[in-house]
Design a protein around this motif. Structure first.
Motif, PDB file in Angstrom:
ATOM      1  N   LEU A 102       0.817  -1.217   0.000  1.00  0.00           N
ATOM      2  CA  LEU A 102       0.000   0.000   0.000  1.00  0.00           C
ATOM      3  C   LEU A 102       0.851   1.268   0.000  1.00  0.00           C
ATOM      4  N   ALA A 103       2.149   1.132   0.278  1.00  0.00           N
ATOM      5  CA  ALA A 103       3.027   2.304   0.355  1.00  0.00           C
ATOM      6  C   ALA A 103       3.192   3.020  -0.975  1.00  0.00           C
ATOM      7  N   PHE A 104       2.712   2.428  -2.096  1.00  0.00           N
ATOM      8  CA  PHE A 104       2.793   3.166  -3.363  1.00  0.00           C
ATOM      9  C   PHE A 104       1.912   4.404  -3.315  1.00  0.00           C
ATOM     10  N   LYS A 105       0.989   4.458  -2.352  1.00  0.00           N
ATOM     11  CA  LYS A 105       0.151   5.640  -2.166  1.00  0.00           C
ATOM     12  C   LYS A 105       0.310   6.074  -0.713  1.00  0.00           C
ATOM     13  N   PRO A 106       1.445   6.642  -0.353  1.00  0.00           N
ATOM     14  CA  PRO A 106       1.760   6.872   1.067  1.00  0.00           C
ATOM     15  C   PRO A 106       0.811   7.820   1.775  1.00  0.00           C
ATOM     16  N   GLN A 107       0.167   8.743   1.038  1.00  0.00           N
ATOM     17  CA  GLN A 107      -0.732   9.675   1.713  1.00  0.00           C
ATOM     18  C   GLN A 107      -1.934   8.974   2.318  1.00  0.00           C
ATOM     19  N   LEU A 108      -2.277   7.778   1.781  1.00  0.00           N
ATOM     20  CA  LEU A 108      -3.394   7.026   2.338  1.00  0.00           C
ATOM     21  C   LEU A 108      -2.935   6.036   3.409  1.00  0.00           C
ATOM     22  N   GLY A 109      -1.640   5.979   3.653  1.00  0.00           N
ATOM     23  CA  GLY A 109      -1.119   5.070   4.664  1.00  0.00           C
ATOM     24  C   GLY A 109      -0.526   5.767   5.868  1.00  0.00           C
ATOM     25  N   LEU A 110      -0.829   7.070   6.031  1.00  0.00           N
ATOM     26  CA  LEU A 110      -0.231   7.830   7.135  1.00  0.00           C
ATOM     27  C   LEU A 110      -0.678   7.328   8.503  1.00  0.00           C
ATOM     28  N   LEU A 111      -1.820   6.632   8.541  1.00  0.00           N
ATOM     29  CA  LEU A 111      -2.315   6.098   9.801  1.00  0.00           C
ATOM     30  C   LEU A 111      -1.770   4.713  10.112  1.00  0.00           C
ATOM     31  N   VAL A 112      -1.153   4.075   9.150  1.00  0.00           N
ATOM     32  CA  VAL A 112      -0.785   2.671   9.305  1.00  0.00           C
ATOM     33  C   VAL A 112       0.231   2.477  10.418  1.00  0.00           C
ATOM     34  N   ILE A 113       1.323   3.216  10.380  1.00  0.00           N
ATOM     35  CA  ILE A 113       2.375   3.019  11.383  1.00  0.00           C
ATOM     36  C   ILE A 113       1.893   3.394  12.780  1.00  0.00           C
ATOM     37  N   PRO A 114       1.230   4.567  12.996  1.00  0.00           N
ATOM     38  CA  PRO A 114       0.706   4.836  14.346  1.00  0.00           C
ATOM     39  C   PRO A 114      -0.268   3.770  14.825  1.00  0.00           C
ATOM     40  N   ALA A 115      -1.107   3.255  13.924  1.00  0.00           N
ATOM     41  CA  ALA A 115      -2.072   2.228  14.316  1.00  0.00           C
ATOM     42  C   ALA A 115      -1.373   0.928  14.712  1.00  0.00           C
ATOM     43  N   LEU A 116      -0.385   0.519  13.929  1.00  0.00           N
ATOM     44  CA  LEU A 116       0.337  -0.709  14.247  1.00  0.00           C
ATOM     45  C   LEU A 116       1.122  -0.576  15.546  1.00  0.00           C
ATOM     46  N   LEU A 117       1.702   0.591  15.768  1.00  0.00           N
ATOM     47  CA  LEU A 117       2.426   0.819  17.022  1.00  0.00           C
ATOM     48  C   LEU A 117       1.468   0.788  18.209  1.00  0.00           C
ATOM     49  N   ALA A 118       0.304   1.442  18.053  1.00  0.00           N
ATOM     50  CA  ALA A 118      -0.650   1.477  19.158  1.00  0.00           C
ATOM     51  C   ALA A 118      -1.170   0.079  19.485  1.00  0.00           C
ATOM     52  N   ALA A 119      -1.369  -0.747  18.447  1.00  0.00           N
ATOM     53  CA  ALA A 119      -1.871  -2.104  18.659  1.00  0.00           C
ATOM     54  C   ALA A 119      -0.755  -3.105  18.953  1.00  0.00           C
ATOM     55  N   ARG A 120       0.485  -2.624  18.994  1.00  0.00           N
ATOM     56  CA  ARG A 120       1.655  -3.462  19.290  1.00  0.00           C
ATOM     57  C   ARG A 120       1.752  -4.634  18.320  1.00  0.00           C
ATOM     58  N   ARG A 121       1.605  -4.329  17.070  1.00  0.00           N
ATOM     59  CA  ARG A 121       1.718  -5.342  16.020  1.00  0.00           C
ATOM     60  C   ARG A 121       3.177  -5.424  15.556  1.00  0.00           C
ATOM     61  N   TRP A 122       4.047  -5.920  16.421  1.00  0.00           N
ATOM     62  CA  TRP A 122       5.481  -5.897  16.125  1.00  0.00           C
ATOM     63  C   TRP A 122       5.821  -6.816  14.951  1.00  0.00           C
ATOM     64  N   ALA A 123       5.228  -7.994  14.907  1.00  0.00           N
ATOM     65  CA  ALA A 123       5.523  -8.916  13.817  1.00  0.00           C
ATOM     66  C   ALA A 123       5.059  -8.341  12.476  1.00  0.00           C
ATOM     67  N   VAL A 124       3.873  -7.707  12.480  1.00  0.00           N
ATOM     68  CA  VAL A 124       3.367  -7.104  11.247  1.00  0.00           C
ATOM     69  C   VAL A 124       4.292  -5.977  10.791  1.00  0.00           C
ATOM     70  N   LEU A 125       4.738  -5.158  11.727  1.00  0.00           N
ATOM     71  CA  LEU A 125       5.673  -4.079  11.386  1.00  0.00           C
ATOM     72  C   LEU A 125       6.956  -4.631  10.796  1.00  0.00           C
ATOM     73  N   ALA A 126       7.465  -5.705  11.379  1.00  0.00           N
ATOM     74  CA  ALA A 126       8.705  -6.303  10.875  1.00  0.00           C
ATOM     75  C   ALA A 126       8.519  -6.835   9.455  1.00  0.00           C
TER      76      ALA A 126
END
Length: 386
Positions: free
Chosen positions: A184-208
């Motif tokens: 989804l990063a090919f359209k980064p303006q629509l993914g600005l919430l992704v990293i804060p959301a993953l961090l808040a939900a502690r999705r460490w494996a998904v982030l990796a």
């Protein structure tokens, strides 16, 4: 309106069929224009940008996709006659996705792109609303935002499919979820919430996995196109922001908070501040709600509903992304009953992207952020109730 008991399955089918007649007429009218049967060259739509970029890459000149003159010539060659110019501001990773399109003639490639990305979205959404049947398929494919996306040949079906697939995979298949979000990063303006959301939900494996997949996409694009493509992309990137700042792009064509404020006559400085305030509020609200990890579907629904609120650069077709929170709310309502105002809110949010475009064309007004704001509030209320 509070309970919307009148909006039952029978009426949804009846209203949907009536709307479908109109939507299919719009699609048919667009096809006539795309075939070149009016005073315009064939394939005169946003898709032409993707097609011309793919053709340049297959010719061994991928960096020319970000050269306006070369890209315009490729569009003219594809159409057979000069037409409107459609810029290409996407990164080389997206050019990899577009590459097969250049193997077909223009109009078959257009049809294949819309069919493939719409099919991917339907496949991803099927599990969100079990038992929805043909009515759910029709409401997704012929939603106002979907019709806008299809007639432009844009990529919003793909972005929504990736986020919907990620929502299904986050809990049990973090590798697949991370890969979908990284793509989804090919359209980064629509993914600005992704990293804060993953961090808040502690999705460490998904982030990796997302990080690894993102690096893999970059490496693959370097192998395919060389570093010159990335340099050309980075050199062209400021032009996208300049087009917005200069006012050359009519504000009603955008569906952001800033755009809506501008169409109502609010000064640009105030509109920009309002955009920033809403964006920060949306990020904070989503992060706060996801800190207890409510589940992959709920997290994807919150991200998709909030995404159009955090960026000033969002178009009508981008609101296809709202099909994800719409599917989440519809699925929850079918399973355990709808909350007060939820049915009416879902119906209105489904319809508003088309209303906003109509008001923009005829009155120069954008209402684009309203359906996203409504859906974000409804999703966050669902999470709080749970």
């Amino acid at each position: 309106m509070r309970e919307a008991a009148w909006l039952n399955a029978e009426r949804v089918r009846a209203y949907g069929l009536g709307y479908a007649v109109f939507a299919l007429w719009v699609l048919g009218d667009t096809v006539v224009g795309l075939l070149g049967w009016r005073d315009m060259p064939p394939g005169d739509a946003d898709f032409l940008s993707f097609f011309a970029a793919a053709r340049l890459a297959l010719e061994g000149r991928p960096e020319a996709a970000w050269d306006r003159a070369a890209h315009a010539l490729a569009q003219t060659a594809a159409q057979g006659t000069p037409g409107r110019y459609y810029a290409f501001f996407y990164p080389p990773t997206y050019l990899l996705i577009c590459l097969p399109l250049g193997l077909l003639p223009l109009l078959p490639a257009f049809a294949a792109w819309v069919a493939a990305t719409a099919g991917a979205l339907l496949a991803a959404l099927r599990a969100w609303v079990p038992g929805g049947g043909w009515v759910a398929v029709m409401l997704a494919l012929l939603a106002p935002a979907s019709v806008i996306n299809a007639t432009h040949g844009q990529n919003a079906f793909l972005t929504a499919a990736l986020l919907a697939a990620a929502g299904l995979a986050l809990d049990r298949r973090p590798a697949l979820g991370g890969a979908a979000l990284a793509t989804l990063a090919f359209k980064p303006q629509l993914g600005l919430l992704v990293i804060p959301a993953l961090l808040a939900a502690r999705r460490w494996a998904v982030l990796a996995w997302a990080t690894a997949t993102g690096l893999g996409w970059v490496a693959l694009s370097l192998l395919a196109f060389g570093p010159e493509a990335w340099w050309a992309f980075l050199a062209r990137l400021p032009d996208a922001g300049a087009a917005m700042a200069s006012g050359d792009l009519e504000a009603w064509k955008l569906q952001s908070v800033q755009a809506m404020a501008l169409t109502f006559g609010i000064p640009r400085g105030v509109a920009t501040a309002l955009q920033a305030a809403v964006a920060l509020a949306a990020v904070a609200a989503v992060a706060w709600s996801l800190r207890r990890r409510p589940g992959g579907r709920a997290e994807a629904a919150a991200i998709a509903a909030g995404a159009p609120l955090v960026t000033p650069f969002v178009f009508s077709y981008d609101l296809v992304l709202l099909l994800v929170p719409l599917a989440f709310l519809a699925g929850e309502g079918r399973r355990g009953g709808f909350l007060p105002w939820e049915k009416a809110g879902v119906a209105l949010a489904w319809l508003l992207p088309g209303v906003s475009l109509g008001l923009g064309i005829h009155a120069g007004i954008s209402l684009g952020p309203l359906p996203a704001a409504m859906l974000l509030l409804l999703v966050l209320r669902r999470l709080r109730a749970a």
